[in-house]
Motif scaffolding. Structure first.
Motif, PDB file in Angstrom:
ATOM      1  N   VAL A 106      -8.531  -0.040   1.969  1.00 45.10           N
ATOM      2  CA  VAL A 106      -7.839  -0.160   0.686  1.00 45.10           C
ATOM      3  C   VAL A 106      -7.842  -1.602   0.191  1.00 45.10           C
ATOM      4  CG1 VAL A 106      -5.598   0.063  -0.459  1.00 45.10           C
ATOM      5  CG2 VAL A 106      -6.388   1.854   1.084  1.00 45.10           C
ATOM      6  N   HIS A 107      -7.520  -2.545   1.078  1.00 37.03           N
ATOM      7  CA  HIS A 107      -7.438  -3.934   0.656  1.00 37.03           C
ATOM      8  C   HIS A 107      -8.791  -4.480   0.225  1.00 37.03           C
ATOM      9  CE1 HIS A 107      -3.316  -5.401   2.396  1.00 37.03           C
ATOM     10  NE2 HIS A 107      -3.219  -4.802   1.229  1.00 37.03           N
TER      11      HIS A 107
ATOM     12  N   ILE B  34       0.840  -1.194   0.000  1.00 33.34           N
ATOM     13  CA  ILE B  34       0.000   0.000   0.000  1.00 33.34           C
ATOM     14  C   ILE B  34       0.878   1.248   0.000  1.00 33.34           C
ATOM     15  CG2 ILE B  34      -1.632   1.360   1.387  1.00 33.34           C
ATOM     16  CD1 ILE B  34      -2.892  -1.255   2.290  1.00 33.34           C
TER      17      ILE B  34
ATOM     18  N   TYR C 206     -13.352   5.126  -0.628  1.00 29.94           N
ATOM     19  CA  TYR C 206     -12.963   3.993  -1.457  1.00 29.94           C
ATOM     20  C   TYR C 206     -14.163   3.264  -2.067  1.00 29.94           C
ATOM     21  CZ  TYR C 206      -8.494   4.821   0.784  1.00 29.94           C
ATOM     22  OH  TYR C 206      -7.330   5.413   1.229  1.00 29.94           O
TER      23      TYR C 206
ATOM     24  N   MET D 105      -3.600   3.492  -1.990  1.00 29.96           N
ATOM     25  CA  MET D 105      -3.947   2.516  -3.011  1.00 29.96           C
ATOM     26  C   MET D 105      -2.945   1.363  -2.973  1.00 29.96           C
ATOM     27  SD  MET D 105      -2.488   4.452  -6.454  1.00 29.96           S
ATOM     28  CE  MET D 105      -2.831   3.040  -7.504  1.00 29.96           C
ATOM     29  N   VAL D 106      -3.338   0.234  -3.554  1.00 27.80           N
ATOM     30  CA  VAL D 106      -2.393  -0.868  -3.738  1.00 27.80           C
ATOM     31  C   VAL D 106      -1.477  -0.498  -4.899  1.00 27.80           C
ATOM     32  CG1 VAL D 106      -2.160  -3.259  -4.514  1.00 27.80           C
ATOM     33  CG2 VAL D 106      -3.894  -2.656  -2.812  1.00 27.80           C
ATOM     34  N   ARG D 107      -0.162  -0.525  -4.635  1.00 27.36           N
ATOM     35  CA  ARG D 107       0.814  -0.211  -5.682  1.00 27.36           C
ATOM     36  C   ARG D 107       2.080  -1.010  -5.417  1.00 27.36           C
ATOM     37  NH1 ARG D 107       1.973   6.047  -5.477  1.00 27.36           N
ATOM     38  NH2 ARG D 107       3.862   5.383  -6.574  1.00 27.36           N
TER      39      ARG D 107
ATOM     40  N   SER E 268      -9.652  -3.191  -3.066  1.00 27.28           N
ATOM     41  CA  SER E 268      -8.785  -3.736  -4.117  1.00 27.28           C
ATOM     42  C   SER E 268      -9.266  -5.086  -4.636  1.00 27.28           C
ATOM     43  CB  SER E 268      -7.335  -3.853  -3.611  1.00 27.28           C
ATOM     44  OG  SER E 268      -7.181  -4.951  -2.728  1.00 27.28           O
TER      45      SER E 268
ATOM     46  N   GLU F  69      -1.933   7.391  -3.066  1.00 25.41           N
ATOM     47  CA  GLU F  69      -2.450   7.563  -4.415  1.00 25.41           C
ATOM     48  C   GLU F  69      -1.907   8.877  -4.961  1.00 25.41           C
ATOM     49  OE1 GLU F  69      -6.807   8.427  -6.154  1.00 25.41           O
ATOM     50  OE2 GLU F  69      -6.493   6.361  -5.451  1.00 25.41           O
TER      51      GLU F  69
END
Length: 299
Positions: free
Chosen positions: A235-236, A186, A250, A197-199, A239, A189
């Motif tokens: 976030v997870h 994570i 989200y 965000m997941v990145r 995602s 963003e």
């Protein structure tokens, strides 16, 4: 002044600093004890940290005085206390209350409320040490330490994943699996100071979940964090296509029964070395969270 003492029961001589580290006193706290008004004695006599203790001797440590911030306002709002002793204070945070003060919520965060409580109860230290935090919209358990040493102890347990927190959340859609682990880094963003965000270049993050209840258009999950990233559960879950019900950041704020993300920290468990026992606390589900489950179940 807050004092602690321990008897050394080992066979070989040991440096005072080594023995102090074994009791959980960090290098940072040791420096503060040495240079900011603390006291280190063996059998009542002041010693240096290079003194070698012998079997049967007693180490006495006095913590330096802690000075509260002049800028932190004390709130008179009562606390919902789940556990308290001389070292720890565990409280149930309502939704819509920030954990820590900011320019938007300067006077009535949980830190302000705990500050007011410490003053009213004439606590030995009136400095607030927040150990765990929750987003403003999230309800549930927040842990405070009553002095620097207690804070150090729980920080260590957090880093070693020995302080356990369990959440419940209601997510949109029907989750098929009864159990899962989301292992996805994570980060921020781009273009947003708040949103994550997941990145691929983010910080490692692991979220484990178990099915608690399937409903026609949503799912109740029990969740345990294995890392502590900002907005991690939110976030997870987003995602994997299941953002939290009511999550405006989200997902979508469209549920009529709850006007926040449906996320609640329901239990915490940590080891209290001062009492030499495990402490487990539970926070009941708030009314709006229970209402979501009831109405989502009846669709």
């Amino acid at each position: 002044m807050i004092k602690f003492d321990w008897q050394y029961t080992g066979d070989a001589p040991i440096y005072v600093r080594t023995f102090m580290r074994q009791q959980g006193i960090s290098r940072t706290l040791l420096k503060q004890i040495k240079f900011s008004g603390g006291r280190i004695c063996v059998d009542g006599t002041p010693v240096r940290v290079t003194y070698k203790m012998q079997r049967g001797q007693r180490l006495e440590v006095t913590l330096p005085p802690e000075v509260p911030s002049d800028h932190l306002q004390a709130s008179e709002t009562p606390l919902a206390i789940l556990y308290e002793d001389d070292h720890f204070l565990v409280v149930n945070k309502p939704a819509k209350v920030a954990s820590v003060p900011s320019h938007l919520y300067a006077d009535d965060s949980m830190v302000n409320r705990v500050r007011g409580y410490l003053i009213r109860t004439h606590a030995a230290s009136q400095v607030t040490h927040i150990v765990t935090r929750l987003d403003r919209e999230t309800s549930g358990i927040v842990i405070f330490a009553k002095h620097h040493f207690a804070h150090t102890v729980l920080d260590t347990q957090l880093k070693q994943h020995r302080l356990k927190k369990t959440y419940f959340c209601v997510v949109t859609g029907v989750v098929d699996s009864k159990h899962g682990v989301i292992d996805a880094p994570i980060g921020r963003e781009p273009g947003s100071f708040i949103k994550r965000m997941v990145r691929h270049d983010g910080k490692p993050a692991q979220t484990e979940y178990w099915l608690a209840k399937r409903m026609p258009a949503s799912t109740l999950l029990r969740v345990r964090l294995h890392t502590g990233r900002t907005h991690q559960i939110r976030v997870h879950m987003a995602s994997i296509g299941h953002p939290l019900v009511g999550d405006f950041l989200y997902g979508q704020q469209t549920n009529p029964w709850i006007h926040r993300q449906a996320l609640h920290c329901a239990s915490v468990s940590f080891y209290n070395p001062f009492a030499q026992r495990q402490i487990t606390c539970y926070a009941p589900m708030p009314a709006d969270f229970a209402a979501v489950i009831e109405h989502e179940s009846s669709l």
